[in-house]
Design an enzyme around this catalytic site. Structure first.
Site, PDB file in Angstrom:
ATOM      1  N   GLU A 256       0.663  -1.196   0.059  1.00  0.00           N
ATOM      2  CA  GLU A 256       0.186   0.002  -0.033  1.00  0.00           C
ATOM      3  C   GLU A 256       0.973   1.016   0.050  1.00  0.00           C
ATOM      4  O   GLU A 256       1.506   1.553   1.249  1.00  0.00           O
ATOM      5  CB  GLU A 256      -0.927   0.089   1.325  1.00  0.00           C
ATOM      6  CG  GLU A 256      -1.712  -1.267   1.412  1.00  0.00           C
ATOM      7  CD  GLU A 256      -2.925  -1.293   0.694  1.00  0.00           C
ATOM      8  OE1 GLU A 256      -3.040  -0.243  -0.163  1.00  0.00           O
ATOM      9  OE2 GLU A 256      -3.594  -2.352   0.199  1.00  0.00           O
ATOM     10  N   CYS A 295      -3.088   8.476   3.440  1.00  0.00           N
ATOM     11  CA  CYS A 295      -2.867   7.946   2.060  1.00  0.00           C
ATOM     12  C   CYS A 295      -3.971   8.235   1.140  1.00  0.00           C
ATOM     13  O   CYS A 295      -3.667   8.194  -0.226  1.00  0.00           O
ATOM     14  CB  CYS A 295      -2.556   6.598   2.316  1.00  0.00           C
ATOM     15  SG  CYS A 295      -3.735   5.527   2.986  1.00  0.00           S
TER      16      CYS A 295
HETATM   17  P1  NAP Z   1       8.478   4.887   4.588  1.00  0.00           P
HETATM   18  O1  NAP Z   1       9.719   5.865   5.090  1.00  0.00           O
HETATM   19  O2  NAP Z   1       8.288   4.334   3.323  1.00  0.00           O
HETATM   20  O3  NAP Z   1       8.116   3.873   5.820  1.00  0.00           O
HETATM   21  C1  NAP Z   1       7.378   2.836   5.891  1.00  0.00           C
HETATM   22  C2  NAP Z   1       7.890   1.845   6.716  1.00  0.00           C
HETATM   23  O4  NAP Z   1       8.896   1.184   6.177  1.00  0.00           O
HETATM   24  C3  NAP Z   1       8.338   2.273   8.126  1.00  0.00           C
HETATM   25  O5  NAP Z   1       7.783   1.247   9.194  1.00  0.00           O
HETATM   26  C4  NAP Z   1      10.017   2.060   8.134  1.00  0.00           C
HETATM   27  O6  NAP Z   1      10.516   1.792   8.986  1.00  0.00           O
HETATM   28  C5  NAP Z   1      10.076   0.913   7.275  1.00  0.00           C
HETATM   29  N1  NAP Z   1      11.259   0.715   6.409  1.00  0.00           N
HETATM   30  C6  NAP Z   1      11.881   1.714   5.787  1.00  0.00           C
HETATM   31  N2  NAP Z   1      13.073   1.182   5.166  1.00  0.00           N
HETATM   32  C7  NAP Z   1      12.936  -0.236   5.639  1.00  0.00           C
HETATM   33  C8  NAP Z   1      13.748  -1.457   5.324  1.00  0.00           C
HETATM   34  N3  NAP Z   1      14.958  -1.066   4.671  1.00  0.00           N
HETATM   35  N4  NAP Z   1      13.768  -2.625   5.821  1.00  0.00           N
HETATM   36  C9  NAP Z   1      12.393  -2.698   6.476  1.00  0.00           C
HETATM   37  N5  NAP Z   1      11.380  -1.543   6.932  1.00  0.00           N
HETATM   38  C10 NAP Z   1      11.827  -0.408   6.419  1.00  0.00           C
HETATM   39  O7  NAP Z   1       7.065   5.672   4.691  1.00  0.00           O
HETATM   40  P2  NAP Z   1       6.414   6.726   5.823  1.00  0.00           P
HETATM   41  O8  NAP Z   1       7.169   7.979   5.746  1.00  0.00           O
HETATM   42  O9  NAP Z   1       6.437   6.176   7.107  1.00  0.00           O
HETATM   43  O10 NAP Z   1       5.001   6.831   5.369  1.00  0.00           O
HETATM   44  C11 NAP Z   1       4.534   7.861   4.447  1.00  0.00           C
HETATM   45  C12 NAP Z   1       4.303   7.289   3.122  1.00  0.00           C
HETATM   46  O11 NAP Z   1       3.510   6.105   3.357  1.00  0.00           O
HETATM   47  C13 NAP Z   1       3.514   7.998   2.282  1.00  0.00           C
HETATM   48  O12 NAP Z   1       3.990   8.221   0.723  1.00  0.00           O
HETATM   49  C14 NAP Z   1       2.035   7.563   2.166  1.00  0.00           C
HETATM   50  O13 NAP Z   1       1.386   7.665   0.917  1.00  0.00           O
HETATM   51  C15 NAP Z   1       2.134   6.226   2.131  1.00  0.00           C
HETATM   52  N6  NAP Z   1       1.141   5.601   2.964  1.00  0.00           N
HETATM   53  C16 NAP Z   1       0.425   4.641   1.999  1.00  0.00           C
HETATM   54  C17 NAP Z   1      -0.798   4.260   2.654  1.00  0.00           C
HETATM   55  C18 NAP Z   1      -1.527   3.384   1.974  1.00  0.00           C
HETATM   56  O14 NAP Z   1      -2.672   2.569   2.358  1.00  0.00           O
HETATM   57  N7  NAP Z   1      -1.596   3.202   0.652  1.00  0.00           N
HETATM   58  C19 NAP Z   1      -1.125   4.359   3.942  1.00  0.00           C
HETATM   59  C20 NAP Z   1      -0.396   5.258   4.739  1.00  0.00           C
HETATM   60  C21 NAP Z   1       0.716   5.787   3.966  1.00  0.00           C
HETATM   61  P3  NAP Z   1      11.205   3.174  10.053  1.00  0.00           P
HETATM   62  O15 NAP Z   1      10.663   4.253  10.196  1.00  0.00           O
HETATM   63  O16 NAP Z   1      11.994   2.641  11.028  1.00  0.00           O
HETATM   64  O17 NAP Z   1      12.322   3.522   8.729  1.00  0.00           O
END
Ligand code: NAP
Length: 522
Positions: A256, A295
């Site tokens: 997602e 999102c």
């Molecule tokens: P993100 O930076 O991609 O992080 C998402 C998750 O991935 C976090 O728990 C992060 O952990 C983890 N992560 C990052 N690198 C990783 C790795 N190498 N291995 C394992 N896990 C890893 O996103 P965000 O800033 O939290 O969220 C914002 C984005 O999410 C926006 O672009 C939004 O559109 C999207 N979003 C989409 C939905 C949907 O349902 N489609 C819902 C909500 C948000 P850490 O925090 O520890 O780095």
């Protein structure tokens, strides 16, 4: 400062180094630290698979449903405490905190209740059976059985409660144990949720684990019986799903990700009509709720060119009334962004959009917040842009600014053109279409449907009842094609597909009926 712990192998693990700091986004005060250093990810995975998986598979759907309802109840009982924590760690207003927490308890309860549709069974019957031989004695059916691994649930920072709960509800009902990894910056709320559930003793040992901090080498240990359910940015999604191990093991991955959601006002809607009012209310809420960090938030607003100035003025007026600041101040109606990284990204993203579109309200910079020290806090005021001549190459169809930022895009009012513009987003979670014409809605569905996970049809007939396009209701699918990640969550029992293997059963009709309890006729 609080140190967040991980919950693995049936106990709490506190790291002794490698910490990331968590901040109060309204004050920039350091409030907690998190690290998964020292977690034995191999042991954690084995414990979840073996202890948690067998415990869940012992339970039939009705018992798993009770488990989910008990989880919902335990969290609901601590609602006020969790709301206060959410204000402190995520910067949301009370109303936005309730949106996250009630989404969590509501979804757990919904899946708990849905268990009754599956009955006292452990196998899901998938569709009707049919005769395969000359007579009905050789029979075919499809069933679904839970995978034998663990479901790793990685979540974004914006919904620290709802994010894990919606995935866990479906996985647990299906019969898979979960390992929850929240985004580090807002992990305090998730950690407390898991602590509440452990203290309430409602989840069998091994069914639920928590990783606070990095996921370490967890993903390189998954195999074909495990699942990765990921929510976050498209960049992280791409990195994770293209990892060598997940590709080699054919591990199931559900993504997602980002989405350039749109709200469309159709040409048939009259100014000042009920549908017109619904459109304005929905769009305003979808830009500002959770400070635009949703999102499903509206990023592109398509409006008939003849009404563009009127709508711009209406939205700008509402945005001007928003009080940005520390949510502990009662006058505040919109909180800060969740972290300094999110603030920097919103400023940079708005600047990029402004190279092609004109800022017509706000300025795309940090502001001081009400009830907050000057110069402190990740505050960003609602910002509206406008582009009267958009084309497929414009950044507005590619760059998601994850904050209270949206762009007005005037168009000719036709359903065909609206669908064409929506499709420029490359696949989104939700497109909302405001129209009282069935013909327009049908044209829009046919052309925009392939690019949308969900289409929300706003009209005067549903205006009083609908919660807006931003709510991921558990009854309806949540996910979207292309840019949105290509995933599917929720959607009632469809959510269990990710966590179960579909098996085609062929054999004697009598035996199959005894196995499945499905006595329906061909
Ligand atoms: P993100 O930076 O991609 O992080 C998402 C998750 O991935 C976090 O728990 C992060 O952990 C983890 N992560 C990052 N690198 C990783 C790795 N190498 N291995 C394992 N896990 C890893 O996103 P965000 O800033 O939290 O969220 C914002 C984005 O999410 C926006 O672009 C939004 O559109 C999207 N979003 C989409 C939905 C949907 O349902 N489609 C819902 C909500 C948000 P850490 O925090 O520890 O780095």
């Amino acid at each position: 400062m609080k140190t967040l712990k991980s919950y693995v192998c049936g106990g709490w693990h506190e790291a002794d180094g490698g910490f990331a700091t968590l901040y109060n986004p309204s004050t920039e005060e350091a409030i907690a630290q998190a690290s998964s250093q020292g977690v034995d990810f191999g042991a954690a995975l084995a414990y979840a698979r073996e202890r948690g998986g067998s415990a869940l598979r012992e339970l039939d759907f009705l018992a798993r449903g009770e488990l989910l309802k008990n989880m919902s109840k335990a969290l609901y009982e601590k609602r006020d405490e969790l709301i206060a924590l959410s204000l402190e760690n995520t910067g949301t207003t009370r109303r936005d905190a309730k949106f996250d927490l009630d989404g969590a308890t509501g979804t757990l309860h919904y899946y708990g209740a849905l268990a009754s549709a599956l009955g006292p069974n452990k196998v899901i019957v998938d569709g009707e059976g049919q005769k395969l031989g000359r007579s009905a004695r050789f029979w075919g059916e499809h069933v679904r059985v839970p995978l034998r691994g663990a479901a790793v649930l990685i979540n974004a920072f914006n919904f620290p409660a709802w994010g894990f709960a919606e995935k866990a509800a479906a996985a647990i009902l299906a019969g898979m144990p979960v390992i929850i990894k929240p985004a580090t910056s807002t992990a305090m709320v998730t950690e407390r949720c898991i602590e509440i559930l452990v203290e309430a003793d409602v989840v069998p040992d091994g069914v639920m684990s928590l990783i606070c901090g990095s996921a370490g080498d967890l993903l390189s240990r998954l195999d074909s019986q495990d699942v990765l359910a990921f929510t976050g940015s498209a960049d992280t999604a791409l990195k994770l799903k293209s990892g060598d191990n997940l590709l080699a093991q054919c591990t199931r991955v559900n993504v997602e990700a980002d989405s350039l959601n749109s709200a469309v006002l159709a040409g048939d809607v009259e100014p000042s009509s009920e549908t017109w009012g619904l459109f304005l209310n929905d769009v305003f809420r979808e830009i500002t709720q959770k400070s635009g960090q949703k999102c499903t938030a509206v990023r592109r607003i398509f409006i008939p060119a003849e009404h563009a100035d009127t709508i711009q003025a209406e939205l700008a007026q509402r945005m001007g009334d928003v009080v940005v600041g520390n949510p502990t101040d009662p006058s505040v109606t919109m909180g800060p962004l969740a972290s300094d990284a999110q603030l920097a990204d919103a400023i940079e993203g708005t600047k990029s959009l402004a190279a092609e579109s004109k800022i017509v309200h706000g300025h795309g910079e940090r502001v001081d917040g009400a009830g907050a020290e000057a110069g402190k806090g990740y505050f960003f005021a609602p910002t509206l842009l406008r582009n009267d001549d958009t084309g497929a190459d414009d950044l507005v169809h590619r760059r998601e600014v994850f904050g209270p930022v949206a762009t007005l895009l005037p168009y000719d009012g036709s359903a065909e053109k609206a669908a064409e513009l929506v499709a420029m987003g490359g696949g989104s979670l939700v497109a909302s279409y405001y129209s009282d014409s069935d013909d327009n809605a049908a044209t829009f569905l046919a052309a925009a449907g392939p690019f949308s996970g969900r289409i929300y049809l706003g009209s005067e007939k549903m205006a009083e009842q609908a919660p807006g396009s931003g709510v991921a209701l558990p009854q309806s699918l949540h996910g979207g094609p292309g840019r949105a990640g290509g995933g599917e969550e929720l959607g009632g029992l469809r959510a269990l597909n990710l966590y179960t293997q579909r098996v085609a059963l062929q054999g004697s009709r009598k035996m199959l009926q005894n196995l499945t309890g499905n006595t329906s006729e061909e």
